[in-house]
Design a protein around this motif. Structure first.
Motif, short mmCIF file in Angstrom:
data_model
loop_
_atom_site.label_atom_id
_atom_site.label_comp_id
_atom_site.label_asym_id
_atom_site.label_seq_id
_atom_site.Cartn_x
_atom_site.Cartn_y
_atom_site.Cartn_z
N UNK A 54 -9.16 -59.66 20.11
CA UNK A 54 -10.17 -58.82 20.28
C UNK A 54 -10.34 -58.57 21.90
N UNK A 55 -10.81 -57.50 22.07
CA UNK A 55 -10.92 -56.85 23.40
C UNK A 55 -11.94 -57.97 24.13
N UNK A 56 -11.60 -58.32 25.39
CA UNK A 56 -12.17 -59.26 26.22
C UNK A 56 -11.76 -60.83 25.88
N UNK A 57 -11.25 -61.12 25.11
CA UNK A 57 -10.68 -62.37 24.61
C UNK A 57 -9.06 -62.69 25.45
N UNK A 58 -8.63 -63.84 25.39
CA UNK A 58 -7.41 -64.18 26.00
C UNK A 58 -6.72 -64.87 24.80
N UNK A 59 -5.36 -64.48 24.68
CA UNK A 59 -4.45 -65.18 23.61
C UNK A 59 -4.25 -66.52 24.15
N UNK A 60 -4.26 -67.12 22.85
CA UNK A 60 -3.85 -68.56 23.26
C UNK A 60 -2.14 -68.61 23.20
N UNK A 61 -1.87 -69.37 24.03
CA UNK A 61 -0.05 -69.65 24.06
C UNK A 61 0.49 -70.14 22.77
N UNK A 62 1.45 -69.64 22.27
CA UNK A 62 2.00 -69.94 21.08
C UNK A 62 3.06 -71.01 21.89
N UNK A 63 3.15 -72.06 20.68
CA UNK A 63 4.01 -73.19 21.16
C UNK A 63 5.38 -72.81 20.64
N UNK A 64 6.24 -72.82 21.28
CA UNK A 64 7.78 -72.47 20.61
C UNK A 64 8.50 -73.73 20.16
N UNK A 65 9.15 -73.73 19.24
CA UNK A 65 9.71 -74.68 18.36
C UNK A 65 11.07 -75.24 19.23
N UNK A 66 11.13 -76.54 19.27
CA UNK A 66 12.17 -77.11 20.31
C UNK A 66 13.48 -77.07 19.68
N UNK A 67 14.55 -76.61 20.31
CA UNK A 67 15.87 -76.38 19.43
C UNK A 67 16.71 -77.55 20.08
N UNK A 68 16.43 -78.30 21.13
CA UNK A 68 17.38 -79.47 21.37
C UNK A 68 16.45 -80.59 22.08
N UNK A 69 17.09 -81.44 22.19
CA UNK A 69 16.28 -82.70 22.86
C UNK A 69 15.99 -82.17 24.40
N UNK A 70 16.88 -81.46 25.03
CA UNK A 70 16.70 -81.30 26.27
C UNK A 70 15.38 -80.26 26.45
N UNK A 71 15.13 -79.36 25.31
CA UNK A 71 14.08 -78.63 25.49
C UNK A 71 12.76 -79.55 25.47
N UNK A 72 12.68 -80.64 24.44
CA UNK A 72 11.57 -81.17 24.46
C UNK A 72 11.14 -81.98 25.83
N UNK A 73 12.20 -82.36 26.33
CA UNK A 73 12.00 -83.15 27.80
C UNK A 73 11.44 -82.31 28.68
N UNK A 74 11.44 -81.06 28.61
CA UNK A 74 11.05 -80.24 29.64
C UNK A 74 9.62 -79.95 29.54
N UNK A 75 8.86 -80.29 28.57
CA UNK A 75 7.60 -80.13 28.13
C UNK A 75 6.38 -81.03 28.90
#
Length: 75
Positions: A54-75
């Motif tokens: 809605x106008x005036x609100x900010x969107x919550x950042x969507x969490x992306x699914x991890x595709x590898x172990x390396x992706x999980x370690x960067x969070x």
């Protein structure tokens, strides 16, 4: 040539025109039915949903699914 044209009374009275048409239609129907019954791989990809804000609100950042172990370690 008379026998190939619809003016041939012998073929018309013997029902050969309809028989030929019905034979072709039956063959097409059989082919279409076989194609319809074939199992096909389902390659349906998940369609990302759209989160409306809605106008005036900010969107919550969507969490992306991890595709590898390396992706999980960067969070």
């Amino acid at each position: 040539m008379q026998h190939t044209l619809p003016s041939c009374q012998t073929a018309l009275t013997q029902g050969r025109y309809r028989w030929r048409q019905y034979t072709v239609l039956k063959e097409l129907a059989d082919i279409l039915e076989r194609e319809r019954r074939k199992t096909r791989p389902t390659n349906k990809k998940a369609v990302p949903t759209i989160k409306f804000v809605k106008e005036g609100q900010t969107a919550k950042k969507a969490r992306t699914a991890a595709t590898s172990i390396r992706d999980e370690s960067e969070r």
